[in-house]
Design a protein around this motif. Structure first.
Motif, PDB file in Angstrom:
ATOM      1  N   ALA A 139       4.792  16.222   2.906  1.00 35.60           N
ATOM      2  CA  ALA A 139       3.844  15.247   2.579  1.00 35.60           C
ATOM      3  C   ALA A 139       3.858  14.079   3.748  1.00 35.60           C
ATOM      4  CB  ALA A 139       4.069  14.548   1.321  1.00 35.60           C
ATOM      5  N   THR A 140       2.778  13.358   3.821  1.00 38.28           N
ATOM      6  CA  THR A 140       2.469  12.298   4.951  1.00 38.28           C
ATOM      7  C   THR A 140       2.356  11.065   4.104  1.00 38.28           C
ATOM      8  OG1 THR A 140       1.408  13.821   6.349  1.00 38.28           O
ATOM      9  CG2 THR A 140       1.457  11.218   6.614  1.00 38.28           C
ATOM     10  N   PHE A 141       3.314   9.933   4.252  1.00 32.98           N
ATOM     11  CA  PHE A 141       3.498   8.819   3.643  1.00 32.98           C
ATOM     12  C   PHE A 141       3.108   7.650   4.767  1.00 32.98           C
ATOM     13  CE2 PHE A 141       5.930  11.662   0.963  1.00 32.98           C
ATOM     14  CZ  PHE A 141       5.642  11.022  -0.261  1.00 32.98           C
ATOM     15  N   THR A 142       1.986   6.674   4.414  1.00 32.52           N
ATOM     16  CA  THR A 142       1.741   5.685   5.137  1.00 32.52           C
ATOM     17  C   THR A 142       1.852   4.568   4.599  1.00 32.52           C
ATOM     18  OG1 THR A 142       0.003   7.282   6.406  1.00 32.52           O
ATOM     19  CG2 THR A 142      -0.243   4.832   6.976  1.00 32.52           C
ATOM     20  N   GLY A 143       2.522   3.463   5.165  1.00 31.50           N
ATOM     21  CA  GLY A 143       2.530   2.040   4.608  1.00 31.50           C
ATOM     22  C   GLY A 143       3.707   1.419   4.943  1.00 31.50           C
ATOM     23  N   PRO A 144       3.883  -0.055   4.198  1.00 34.10           N
ATOM     24  CA  PRO A 144       2.934  -0.506   3.140  1.00 34.10           C
ATOM     25  C   PRO A 144       1.731  -1.053   3.739  1.00 34.10           C
ATOM     26  CG  PRO A 144       4.835  -1.893   3.766  1.00 34.10           C
ATOM     27  CD  PRO A 144       5.108  -0.582   4.401  1.00 34.10           C
ATOM     28  N   LEU A 145       0.709  -0.688   3.302  1.00 34.85           N
ATOM     29  CA  LEU A 145      -0.789  -1.020   3.427  1.00 34.85           C
ATOM     30  C   LEU A 145      -1.294  -2.221   2.537  1.00 34.85           C
ATOM     31  CD1 LEU A 145      -2.100   2.756   3.879  1.00 34.85           C
ATOM     32  CD2 LEU A 145      -1.244   0.915   5.722  1.00 34.85           C
ATOM     33  N   SER A 146      -2.166  -2.991   3.063  1.00 38.66           N
ATOM     34  CA  SER A 146      -2.534  -4.093   2.321  1.00 38.66           C
ATOM     35  C   SER A 146      -3.215  -3.539   0.895  1.00 38.66           C
ATOM     36  CB  SER A 146      -3.727  -4.837   3.484  1.00 38.66           C
ATOM     37  OG  SER A 146      -4.299  -5.938   2.595  1.00 38.66           O
ATOM     38  N   PRO A 147      -3.112  -4.224   0.072  1.00 29.32           N
ATOM     39  CA  PRO A 147      -3.559  -3.586  -1.407  1.00 29.32           C
ATOM     40  C   PRO A 147      -5.323  -3.863  -1.278  1.00 29.32           C
ATOM     41  CG  PRO A 147      -1.590  -4.892  -1.799  1.00 29.32           C
ATOM     42  CD  PRO A 147      -2.072  -5.083  -0.350  1.00 29.32           C
ATOM     43  N   ASP A 148      -5.624  -4.703  -0.520  1.00 29.67           N
ATOM     44  CA  ASP A 148      -7.197  -5.107  -0.383  1.00 29.67           C
ATOM     45  C   ASP A 148      -7.995  -4.098   0.210  1.00 29.67           C
ATOM     46  OD1 ASP A 148      -6.794  -5.913   1.990  1.00 29.67           O
ATOM     47  OD2 ASP A 148      -7.329  -7.944   1.498  1.00 29.67           O
ATOM     48  N   THR A 149      -7.325  -3.098   1.022  1.00 31.39           N
ATOM     49  CA  THR A 149      -8.146  -2.055   1.837  1.00 31.39           C
ATOM     50  C   THR A 149      -7.650  -0.728   1.278  1.00 31.39           C
ATOM     51  OG1 THR A 149      -6.793  -2.376   3.579  1.00 31.39           O
ATOM     52  CG2 THR A 149      -8.374  -3.765   3.736  1.00 31.39           C
ATOM     53  N   VAL A 150      -6.573  -0.418   1.034  1.00 28.57           N
ATOM     54  CA  VAL A 150      -6.080   0.881   0.827  1.00 28.57           C
ATOM     55  C   VAL A 150      -6.810   1.757  -0.125  1.00 28.57           C
ATOM     56  CG1 VAL A 150      -4.526   0.599  -0.933  1.00 28.57           C
ATOM     57  CG2 VAL A 150      -4.055   2.270   0.549  1.00 28.57           C
TER      58      VAL A 150
ATOM     59  N   PRO B  89      11.468   0.339   3.961  1.00 27.57           N
ATOM     60  CA  PRO B  89      12.702   1.396   3.968  1.00 27.57           C
ATOM     61  C   PRO B  89      12.383   2.552   3.061  1.00 27.57           C
ATOM     62  CG  PRO B  89      13.510  -0.681   3.794  1.00 27.57           C
ATOM     63  CD  PRO B  89      11.776  -0.972   3.652  1.00 27.57           C
ATOM     64  N   ALA B  90      11.717   2.399   1.878  1.00 28.08           N
ATOM     65  CA  ALA B  90      11.376   3.456   0.993  1.00 28.08           C
ATOM     66  C   ALA B  90      10.639   4.513   1.819  1.00 28.08           C
ATOM     67  CB  ALA B  90      10.920   2.908  -0.460  1.00 28.08           C
ATOM     68  N   VAL B  91       9.488   3.872   2.420  1.00 27.22           N
ATOM     69  CA  VAL B  91       8.433   4.796   2.976  1.00 27.22           C
ATOM     70  C   VAL B  91       9.207   5.601   4.097  1.00 27.22           C
ATOM     71  CG1 VAL B  91       6.375   4.750   4.350  1.00 27.22           C
ATOM     72  CG2 VAL B  91       6.677   3.216   2.387  1.00 27.22           C
ATOM     73  N   VAL B  92       9.928   4.906   4.877  1.00 24.25           N
ATOM     74  CA  VAL B  92      10.436   5.573   6.010  1.00 24.25           C
ATOM     75  C   VAL B  92      11.507   6.626   5.389  1.00 24.25           C
ATOM     76  CG1 VAL B  92      12.267   5.397   7.543  1.00 24.25           C
ATOM     77  CG2 VAL B  92      10.620   3.596   7.615  1.00 24.25           C
ATOM     78  N   LYS B  93      12.279   6.603   4.274  1.00 22.56           N
ATOM     79  CA  LYS B  93      13.137   7.718   3.635  1.00 22.56           C
ATOM     80  C   LYS B  93      12.163   8.772   2.936  1.00 22.56           C
ATOM     81  CE  LYS B  93      17.072   4.729   2.769  1.00 22.56           C
ATOM     82  NZ  LYS B  93      17.989   4.130   1.710  1.00 22.56           N
ATOM     83  N   LEU B  94      11.157   8.283   2.397  1.00 20.92           N
ATOM     84  CA  LEU B  94      10.111   9.474   1.929  1.00 20.92           C
ATOM     85  C   LEU B  94       9.665  10.243   3.045  1.00 20.92           C
ATOM     86  CD1 LEU B  94       7.890   7.228  -0.580  1.00 20.92           C
ATOM     87  CD2 LEU B  94       9.293   9.323  -1.180  1.00 20.92           C
ATOM     88  N   SER B  95       9.234   9.519   4.262  1.00 15.17           N
ATOM     89  CA  SER B  95       8.792  10.475   5.307  1.00 15.17           C
ATOM     90  C   SER B  95       9.749  11.252   5.845  1.00 15.17           C
ATOM     91  CB  SER B  95       8.088   9.488   6.273  1.00 15.17           C
ATOM     92  OG  SER B  95       7.163   8.527   5.921  1.00 15.17           O
ATOM     93  N   ASN B  96      10.850  10.830   5.976  1.00 14.96           N
ATOM     94  CA  ASN B  96      12.136  11.562   6.603  1.00 14.96           C
ATOM     95  C   ASN B  96      12.442  12.674   5.467  1.00 14.96           C
ATOM     96  OD1 ASN B  96      12.241  10.171   8.667  1.00 14.96           O
ATOM     97  ND2 ASN B  96      13.716   8.777   8.133  1.00 14.96           N
ATOM     98  N   GLU B  97      12.598  12.648   4.078  1.00 12.24           N
ATOM     99  CA  GLU B  97      12.840  13.714   3.171  1.00 12.24           C
ATOM    100  C   GLU B  97      11.982  14.819   2.832  1.00 12.24           C
ATOM    101  OE1 GLU B  97      15.533  13.522  -1.063  1.00 12.24           O
ATOM    102  OE2 GLU B  97      14.862  11.573  -0.226  1.00 12.24           O
TER     103      GLU B  97
END
Length: 297
Positions: free
Chosen positions: A205-216, A193-201
């Protein structure tokens, strides 16, 4: 050149605990020929320790006094940025330093609540949603508002630093970013939900995630992202220090002036032995001058 113009070209540097490696890496940095000659570099505080590698209450007080003075000078507009040498947090707290670290000290002195810790080095930049707290507290401290707040600060830094619209990868908290809830619900209930709000607001900037911490982090180092928004301290600092141990720089986001520091500690065990490397201090000073110039522009 008037006083205001002159102050805009002064970088204040504090030695940190003078029993550590701060004084020697500052001297090496100033003698390196690798610093921006458009600036003047002002050392704030004592550079001499009676016994290198042997911290005392007096060396901790000297470190405290130096950062107090640097904050006053920066807030008064007498210097454009502060670059801080490393302090020993426990020893500082024994003399009455009531902060987890220098990041929180500068935010408090500036009356700033909207601040965050960022680390950058090599091709990796990370910002931390939670910082100097125990690992068992992280999950309870994560919420949408904090992720959005730090995400915006990271995006603003990257836009200034990169001079373009930033691309940000948002790390999950749990292994495999929760594996669709099988390994934790924080990704579903809080981070997404936070990523969606960041992207909308923040359309710039471009926000992608949440992503697996072992690959990001690998994806960021390969150029897919300009920065990674991390959920806790070691999630960001372990890959950063593995990737750029000698060039890492700590930046406090949200202050009215630029503050950077080398991304390492006091290293009392090697102080005075002539083997400390100045690379991170050089990088911290150069990033400070770069950010000052870009803020002006």
């Amino acid at each position: 050149m008037n006083l205001a113009d002159s102050a805009a070209r002064v970088i204040g540097i504090t030695p940190g605990d003078p029993a550590g490696i701060g004084p020697e890496i500052i001297r090496q940095a100033l003698d390196s020929g690798k610093l921006d000659r458009d600036f003047t570099y002002r050392i704030i505080g004592g550079m001499q320790a009676c016994d290198p590698g042997q911290p005392t209450e007096e060396t901790a007080r000297a470190a405290f006094d130096a950062i107090e003075m640097s904050a006053k000078l920066a807030l008064a507009g007498e210097i454009a940025a502060v670059v801080t040498g490393p302090i020993h947090k426990h020893r500082m707290q024994t003399i009455g330093f009531p902060f987890p670290g220098q990041t929180e000290f500068f935010a408090h002195r500036c009356g700033v609540e909207n601040f965050a810790m960022l680390l950058t080095g090599g091709s990796l930049t990370v910002a931390l949603v939670t910082a100097h707290v125990s690992l068992r507290e992280v999950s309870s401290l994560l919420n949408e508002a904090e992720i959005i707040r730090v995400g915006k600060l990271l995006a603003e830094f990257l836009r200034l630093h990169k001079q373009r619209s930033p691309r940000i990868g948002v790390a999950g908290l749990n292994p495999h970013a929760g594996e669709s809830g099988a390994l934790g619900l924080e990704e579903i209930e809080i981070i997404t939900p936070a990523v969606v709000k960041l992207s909308n607001e923040f359309h710039w900037a471009t926000f992608t995630g949440p992503l697996s911490p072992d690959t990001v982090f690998n994806r960021a180092m390969n150029g897919e992202f300009d920065g990674v928004l991390c959920m806790y301290h070691d999630q960001g600092l372990i890959p950063l220090k593995l990737h750029a141990f000698d060039q890492g720089v700590n930046v406090t986001l949200g202050l009215p002036f630029v503050r950077t520091s080398p991304d390492h500690g006091t290293a009392f065990e090697i102080a005075g032995k002539g083997i400390a490397r100045p690379d991170s201090m050089i990088a911290a000073i150069n990033l400070a001058t770069e950010l000052v110039k870009k803020r002006e522009a």
